[in-house]
Design an enzyme around this catalytic site. Structure first.
Site, PDB file in Angstrom:
ATOM      1  CB  THR A  22      -1.534   0.157   1.448  1.00  0.00           C
ATOM      2  OG1 THR A  22      -0.028  -0.022   2.545  1.00  0.00           O
ATOM      3  CG2 THR A  22      -2.326  -0.905   1.889  1.00  0.00           C
ATOM      4  CG  PHE A  29      -7.688  -7.686  -1.554  1.00  0.00           C
ATOM      5  CD1 PHE A  29      -6.342  -7.997  -1.496  1.00  0.00           C
ATOM      6  CD2 PHE A  29      -7.694  -7.025  -2.614  1.00  0.00           C
ATOM      7  CE1 PHE A  29      -5.456  -7.915  -2.126  1.00  0.00           C
ATOM      8  CE2 PHE A  29      -7.371  -7.671  -3.760  1.00  0.00           C
ATOM      9  CZ  PHE A  29      -5.893  -8.063  -3.540  1.00  0.00           C
ATOM     10  CG  HIS A 114      -2.831 -16.091  -3.824  1.00  0.00           C
ATOM     11  ND1 HIS A 114      -3.050 -14.633  -2.806  1.00  0.00           N
ATOM     12  CD2 HIS A 114      -2.723 -17.175  -2.646  1.00  0.00           C
ATOM     13  CE1 HIS A 114      -3.288 -15.326  -1.747  1.00  0.00           C
ATOM     14  NE2 HIS A 114      -3.041 -16.736  -1.997  1.00  0.00           N
ATOM     15  CB  CYS A 125      -3.762 -22.929 -25.934  1.00  0.00           C
ATOM     16  SG  CYS A 125      -2.913 -21.265 -26.257  1.00  0.00           S
ATOM     17  CB  CYS A 143      -4.926 -20.667 -29.262  1.00  0.00           C
ATOM     18  SG  CYS A 143      -6.335 -20.324 -28.186  1.00  0.00           S
ATOM     19  CB  SER A 181      -1.087 -10.906   5.386  1.00  0.00           C
ATOM     20  OG  SER A 181      -1.933 -11.341   5.349  1.00  0.00           O
ATOM     21  CB  SER A 182      -6.434  -9.628   7.004  1.00  0.00           C
ATOM     22  OG  SER A 182      -7.260 -10.415   5.827  1.00  0.00           O
ATOM     23  CB  ILE A 225       5.007  -2.513   6.995  1.00  0.00           C
ATOM     24  CG1 ILE A 225       3.683  -3.613   8.132  1.00  0.00           C
ATOM     25  CG2 ILE A 225       6.363  -3.158   6.464  1.00  0.00           C
ATOM     26  CD1 ILE A 225       2.972  -4.032   6.183  1.00  0.00           C
TER      27      ILE A 225
HETATM   28  N1  APR Z   1       1.381  -0.901   7.305  1.00  0.00           N
HETATM   29  C1  APR Z   1       0.876  -1.805   8.368  1.00  0.00           C
HETATM   30  N2  APR Z   1      -0.669  -2.953   7.452  1.00  0.00           N
HETATM   31  C2  APR Z   1      -1.237  -2.375   6.740  1.00  0.00           C
HETATM   32  C3  APR Z   1      -0.648  -1.495   5.695  1.00  0.00           C
HETATM   33  C4  APR Z   1       0.295  -0.438   5.731  1.00  0.00           C
HETATM   34  N3  APR Z   1       0.753   0.495   5.363  1.00  0.00           N
HETATM   35  N4  APR Z   1      -1.005  -1.198   4.936  1.00  0.00           N
HETATM   36  C5  APR Z   1      -2.352  -2.087   5.165  1.00  0.00           C
HETATM   37  N5  APR Z   1      -2.086  -1.893   5.948  1.00  0.00           N
HETATM   38  C6  APR Z   1      -2.442  -3.749   6.705  1.00  0.00           C
HETATM   39  C7  APR Z   1      -4.477  -3.268   7.078  1.00  0.00           C
HETATM   40  O1  APR Z   1      -5.113  -3.211   8.193  1.00  0.00           O
HETATM   41  C8  APR Z   1      -4.707  -4.822   6.369  1.00  0.00           C
HETATM   42  O2  APR Z   1      -5.508  -5.895   7.835  1.00  0.00           O
HETATM   43  O3  APR Z   1      -2.691  -5.349   5.685  1.00  0.00           O
HETATM   44  C9  APR Z   1      -3.616  -6.371   5.553  1.00  0.00           C
HETATM   45  C10 APR Z   1      -4.252  -6.314   3.959  1.00  0.00           C
HETATM   46  O4  APR Z   1      -5.399  -7.270   4.192  1.00  0.00           O
HETATM   47  P1  APR Z   1      -5.797  -7.902   3.068  1.00  0.00           P
HETATM   48  O5  APR Z   1      -6.468  -6.206   2.360  1.00  0.00           O
HETATM   49  O6  APR Z   1      -6.627  -8.711   3.357  1.00  0.00           O
HETATM   50  O7  APR Z   1      -4.325  -8.421   2.595  1.00  0.00           O
HETATM   51  P2  APR Z   1      -4.315 -10.221   2.073  1.00  0.00           P
HETATM   52  O8  APR Z   1      -4.261 -10.466   3.737  1.00  0.00           O
HETATM   53  O9  APR Z   1      -2.768  -9.858   1.467  1.00  0.00           O
HETATM   54  O10 APR Z   1      -5.052 -10.443   1.805  1.00  0.00           O
HETATM   55  C11 APR Z   1      -4.995 -12.376   0.836  1.00  0.00           C
HETATM   56  O11 APR Z   1      -6.724 -11.890  -0.489  1.00  0.00           O
HETATM   57  O12 APR Z   1      -7.747 -11.350  -2.377  1.00  0.00           O
HETATM   58  C12 APR Z   1      -7.285 -12.077  -1.940  1.00  0.00           C
HETATM   59  O13 APR Z   1      -5.596 -13.150  -3.595  1.00  0.00           O
HETATM   60  C13 APR Z   1      -6.326 -12.443  -2.331  1.00  0.00           C
HETATM   61  O14 APR Z   1      -3.684 -11.999  -1.246  1.00  0.00           O
HETATM   62  C14 APR Z   1      -5.029 -11.618  -1.588  1.00  0.00           C
HETATM   63  C15 APR Z   1      -5.372 -12.137  -0.292  1.00  0.00           C
END
Ligand code: APR
Length: 234
Positions: A22, A29, A114, A125, A143, A181-182, A225
């Protein structure tokens, strides 16, 4: 404390999600405000069903995401992680991200669970194309089949080689650090748990709470981060 843990660990693995990118300008997401899935239903747009039933919306959505990874670039945090790999401070990165920014910043040991937006392939193909084709609004293979990004769509299996590599790394590490990541998507979110199950310390650095906070040895919320990596790198 985290700096000490990193120094003391013998095998550190980093696990990244959309929150790692981000600060490069790419939306994640599920962030409360600007997450992509706040306004779109992933099963309607990021699935094989959507590819078959809703191909115009599918190609438009993914053309925008391809434009994003071509427009934006890795930020300081990506370069710090690449540097840490060179220094031996971390051994590998398991990523859910499809932007290719870890490799663009110089990381070599990256498991892309992913897939990647950097390439497309024909749904019929399997012929591979550069994702430039989407920029040029070329959506069909020679194709006649439809071109789609080489990412894992909802309902598809993860790439075996990335899965195996991630499994090996999760089993080998004594410290795993989650960045952005969430942790709400399986099976990707199982790797931090596999590491924890093998006795590794689990650190979660994420602005918001995650699904696995209960298992973490250390949680850092409400901070960017990029700032944390710069502090750890100083
Ligand atoms: N610093 C710290 N945390 C951050 C920052 C930042 N700059 N920006 C966003 N976040 C946190 C958010 O609070 C959120 O909880 O990162 C997390 C991102 O979570 P998701 O948006 O759910 O992304 P992710 O966990 O990667 O999703 C997993 O879901 O849709 C599918 O394939 C897609 O790979 C993806 C998967």
């Amino acid at each position: 404390m985290l700096k000490q843990w990193i120094d003391e660990a013998t095998y550190t693995v980093v696990f990244t999600g959309a929150g790692m990118s981000t600060e490069s300008g790419l939306p994640d997401f599920r962030s409360a405000n600007e997450g992509l899935w706040n306004n779109l239903d992933p099963s309607e747009i990021a699935s094989t069903d959507a590819l078959n039933r809703n191909v115009h919306a599918f190609t438009e959505f993914y053309r925008q995401r391809v434009l994003g990874v071509k427009t934006y670039e890795p930020h300081k945090g990506h370069y710090i992680l690449a540097d840490w790999e060179k220094q031996g401070k971390i051994k590998s990165i398991i990523t859910q991200n499809v932007d290719g920014f870890h490799q663009a910043a110089g990381s070599k040991q990256v498991a892309e669970l992913h897939g990647t937006l950097q390439t497309l392939h024909c749904q019929s193909c399997k012929k591979q194309y550069s994702s430039e084709a989407y920029i040029d609004k070329e959506y069909h293979c020679l194709c006649g089949g439809i071109l789609r990004p080489s990412i894992v769509l909802f309902g598809e299996a993860l790439p075996q080689d990335a899965f195996q590599k991630a499994y090996k790394e999760a089993q080998a590490c004594d410290l795993i650090i989650v960045l952005g990541s969430s942790l709400s998507v399986t099976p990707a979110n199982q790797f931090p748990l596999i590491a924890k199950g093998n006795g590794a310390k689990l650190v979660i650095i994420n602005r918001e709470e995650t699904s696995l906070d209960f298992y973490a040895d250390l949680i850092i919320n409400k901070r960017n981060i990029g700032d944390i990596l710069k502090e750890l790198d100083s």
